[in-house]
Scaffold this active site. Structure first.
Site, PDB file in Angstrom:
ATOM      1  CE  LYS A 117      13.636 -12.832   0.847  1.00  0.00           C
ATOM      2  NZ  LYS A 117      14.958 -12.441   1.369  1.00  0.00           N
TER       3      LYS A 117
ATOM      4  CG  ASP B  33       5.984   2.140  10.892  1.00  0.00           C
ATOM      5  OD1 ASP B  33       5.194   2.817  10.204  1.00  0.00           O
ATOM      6  OD2 ASP B  33       5.707   1.705  12.023  1.00  0.00           O
TER       7      ASP B  33
ATOM      8  CG  ASP C  24       2.707  -1.627   7.400  1.00  0.00           C
ATOM      9  OD1 ASP C  24       2.424  -0.470   7.740  1.00  0.00           O
ATOM     10  OD2 ASP C  24       2.684  -2.597   8.178  1.00  0.00           O
TER      11      ASP C  24
ATOM     12  CG  ASP D 138      16.712  -9.604   2.380  1.00  0.00           C
ATOM     13  OD1 ASP D 138      16.522  -9.124   1.247  1.00  0.00           O
ATOM     14  OD2 ASP D 138      17.216 -10.733   2.553  1.00  0.00           O
TER      15      ASP D 138
ATOM     16  CE1 TYR E 265      -0.186  -5.292   5.111  1.00  0.00           C
ATOM     17  CE2 TYR E 265      -1.970  -3.948   5.965  1.00  0.00           C
ATOM     18  CZ  TYR E 265      -0.639  -4.304   5.959  1.00  0.00           C
ATOM     19  OH  TYR E 265       0.226  -3.658   6.798  1.00  0.00           O
TER      20      TYR E 265
HETATM   21  C1  IPM Z   1      -0.434   1.950   8.144  1.00  0.00           C
HETATM   22  C2  IPM Z   1      -0.870   1.133   9.345  1.00  0.00           C
HETATM   23  C3  IPM Z   1      -1.966   0.158   8.925  1.00  0.00           C
HETATM   24  C4  IPM Z   1      -1.393  -0.777   7.879  1.00  0.00           C
HETATM   25  C5  IPM Z   1      -2.607  -0.640  10.081  1.00  0.00           C
HETATM   26  C6  IPM Z   1      -3.171   0.260  11.147  1.00  0.00           C
HETATM   27  C7  IPM Z   1      -3.642  -1.617   9.581  1.00  0.00           C
HETATM   28  O1  IPM Z   1       0.206   0.484   9.918  1.00  0.00           O
HETATM   29  O2  IPM Z   1      -1.288   2.646   7.559  1.00  0.00           O
HETATM   30  O3  IPM Z   1       0.733   1.890   7.794  1.00  0.00           O
HETATM   31  O4  IPM Z   1      -0.779  -1.794   8.219  1.00  0.00           O
HETATM   32  O5  IPM Z   1      -1.542  -0.501   6.699  1.00  0.00           O
HETATM   33 MG    MG Z   2       2.096   0.975   9.063  1.00  0.00          MG
END
Ligand code: IPM
Ligand code: MG
Length: 354
Positions: A190, A250, A246, A222, A142
């Site tokens: 990884k 999710d 990240d 993975d 990032y």
């Molecule tokens: C999160 C989001 C952010 C990230 C985006 C919006 C830049 O997905 O906070 O998880 O990737 O960190």
């Molecule tokens: Mg995210």
């Protein structure tokens, strides 16, 4: 207790969900006689429109002076569809993380008995899931340099960089968390491919020696992505680098039944930031349909981590559980009979005061 909270609603549904978080703060303040002061700041697309900068200096100052930051969401489709945009709302979020030194993003994942059957995974695999992901937040791909495009535009590059101290501090935090829990840490990397991952492995191994009671294991990302869904109960504390965290969080949100339910805390050097893990959900902006529970549970984390007020945090969590049990929920959880964002916020604030 007197506390100052910097409030950054951001973009999309940010303002609507943050409003519910503030209602909850006020209800808690009333019930426990705390003095909470709220000061608002711009961030994201809103901030670009007003100042040209997605994380303006005034917002940075506001955050530094606050006891905690409550954050909504960031992102606007008008930038997503423009790959040549010079500034992007997300840069505001990244700048905030970097400038406030928010090195650890704590994302707890638990299942709620009242939502049994809502997730697209067999319920018996999910009963009693309780783990926490510590995502490194200020390093890796990032932020690594160089990043960009060649002059002819035909090549692009990102760089993942990790320094020893960055790995050390978050792995140590993961071990401290584990000591309060089931004393198990899984380092996700990884290492079969990436040099940064191999540094993670060796530093994590050293840090684990400081915590003889903690069992540490290592898992390729993975494989972790698969095991999270197949045996989510086996995890206690997961610690991982920025991008893997990240993606995995999710994925992990599917376990709870809705992305709208997951809160997070970002632990920083100056102050800490509390925010739901979901994005700005622009399609729902202004419709009063977004789930405010991720934000409200983030408020609970704020009381607990930033103010050390555990009873207050517990009351918020209980009110959220009750709203789920009584099916007083937004449409992402119950599409047949749902309540609006503000109705859910009002209900929870009233439950706290009852
Ligand atoms: C999160 C989001 C952010 C990230 C985006 C919006 C830049 O997905 O906070 O998880 O990737 O960190
Ligand atoms: Mg995210």
């Amino acid at each position: 207790m007197k506390k100052k909270i910097a409030v950054l609603p951001g973009d999309g549904i940010g303002p609507e969900i943050i409003e519910q978080g503030i209602k909850v703060c006020k209800a808690v303040a009333q019930r426990f006689h705390h003095d909470l002061e709220f000061e608002y700041g711009w961030v994201g697309a809103e901030a670009i429109d007003r100042t040209g900068n997605p994380f303006p200096d005034e917002t940075f100052e506001l955050c530094k002076q606050a006891d905690a930051v409550l954050f909504g969401a960031i992102g606007d489709p008008k930038y997503d569809n423009d790959p040549d945009a010079k500034v992007r709302p997300e840069q505001g979020l990244l700048a905030m993380r970097k400038k406030l030194g928010l090195y650890a993003n704590v994302r707890p994942v638990t299942t709620f008995p009242s939502l049994r059957g809502k997730a697209p995974i067999r319920p018996e695999l999910l009963d009693g899931v309780d783990f926490v992901v510590l995502r490194e937040l200020t390093g890796g791909i990032y932020f690594g340099k160089p990043q960009g495009r060649s002059e002819d535009g035909l090549t692009a590059y990102d760089t993942s960089v990790y320094h020893r101290f960055e790995i050390e501090r978050i792995v140590r935090l993961a071990c401290e968390y584990a000591m309060q829990r089931d004393k198990r840490v899984t380092v996700v990397d990884k290492a079969n491919v990436l040099a940064t991952s191999r540094l993670w492995r060796s530093v994590a191994g050293e840090v684990s020696k400081e915590f003889p009671e903690v069992t540490m294991d290592f898992m390729f990302v993975d494989n972790a992505a698969m095991q999270l869904i197949q045996w989510p109960k086996k995890f206690d504390v997961i610690v991982t680098e920025n991008m893997f965290g990240d993606i995995l969080t999710d994925e992990a949100s599917v376990i709870t039944g809705s992305l709208g339910l997951l809160p997070s805390a970002s632990i920083g050097q100056y102050t800490s930031v509390f925010e739901p893990i979901h994005g700005s959900y622009p399609q729902a902006k202004g419709k009063n349909i977004a789930n405010p529970l991720g934000t409200i549970l983030s408020v609970a984390m704020m009381f607990e981590y930033a103010f050390q007020l555990h009873e207050e945090a517990e009351i918020i969590r209980k009110a959220v559980l009750k709203s789920l049990e009584e099916n007083y929920v937004t449409e992402d959880i119950n599409s047949e009979h749902s309540y609006t964002t503000s109705e859910v916020g009002d209900w929870i604030a009233a439950a706290i005061l009852a």
